[in-house]
Scaffold this motif. Sequence first.
Motif, mmCIF file in Angstrom:
data_model
loop_
_atom_site.group_PDB
_atom_site.id
_atom_site.type_symbol
_atom_site.label_atom_id
_atom_site.label_comp_id
_atom_site.label_asym_id
_atom_site.label_seq_id
_atom_site.Cartn_x
_atom_site.Cartn_y
_atom_site.Cartn_z
ATOM 1 N N SER A 35 0.912 -1.164 -0.019
ATOM 2 C CA SER A 35 0.194 0.046 0.123
ATOM 3 C C SER A 35 0.784 1.095 0.022
ATOM 4 O O SER A 35 1.981 1.177 0.501
ATOM 5 C CB SER A 35 -0.709 0.083 0.994
ATOM 6 O OG SER A 35 -0.219 0.143 2.529
ATOM 7 N N THR A 36 0.418 2.508 -0.557
ATOM 8 C CA THR A 36 1.223 3.634 -0.665
ATOM 9 C C THR A 36 0.249 4.626 -0.029
ATOM 10 O O THR A 36 -0.826 4.509 0.006
ATOM 11 C CB THR A 36 1.402 3.736 -2.014
ATOM 12 O OG1 THR A 36 0.381 3.785 -2.986
ATOM 13 C CG2 THR A 36 2.642 2.917 -2.654
ATOM 14 N N GLY A 37 0.791 5.805 0.405
ATOM 15 C CA GLY A 37 0.060 6.723 1.025
ATOM 16 C C GLY A 37 0.920 7.950 1.128
ATOM 17 O O GLY A 37 2.161 8.138 0.663
ATOM 18 N N VAL A 38 0.629 8.961 1.844
ATOM 19 C CA VAL A 38 1.093 10.174 2.518
ATOM 20 C C VAL A 38 1.768 9.886 3.627
ATOM 21 O O VAL A 38 1.317 9.418 4.598
ATOM 22 C CB VAL A 38 0.219 11.241 2.413
ATOM 23 C CG1 VAL A 38 0.744 12.691 2.947
ATOM 24 C CG2 VAL A 38 -0.672 11.489 1.147
ATOM 25 N N GLY A 39 3.173 10.411 3.829
ATOM 26 C CA GLY A 39 3.776 10.219 4.952
ATOM 27 C C GLY A 39 4.244 11.640 5.419
ATOM 28 O O GLY A 39 4.210 12.770 4.621
ATOM 29 N N GLY A 40 4.904 11.862 6.590
ATOM 30 C CA GLY A 40 4.987 13.086 7.190
ATOM 31 C C GLY A 40 4.306 13.572 8.496
ATOM 32 O O GLY A 40 2.929 13.362 8.212
#
Length: 125
Positions: A35-40
């Motif tokens: 899965s991929t997504g937004v990080g930070g």
Amino acid sequence: TIVVCGLNAAFQKRFVLPDGATLIPGNVHRAAQLSTGVGGKGQDVAVTLSCLVNGNNDDDDDNNNVVNIQLAQFLGKGGAGDAVQEILVNQVFHRQQQQHPQHLTIRSEAPLRTCTSIVAADATT
């Protein structure tokens, strides 16, 4: 309007191991799911606020009650930066885009960092 400052944007990848698999350092692990997504941290706060104050439903009749959340961030160029921008615009802030378009993202020339987590039944690294 709520302004969130996200100074450490990232493209987040999660390799999820099969159910019951344990993470053993030095071994080869095959992902059952990616899965991929937004990080930070700031980005996570903006995503969470968007879900909490604007909800997750797509009922267009309720757009008059949308709270404007602005994410001030530097976002690297390239595939990872484009992917994060697309996720934020199309999945996170899509309900507020017509009333309050996001104008606080500055695209930098440097590539966006990518963080990768391996998720197992017993641990995450």
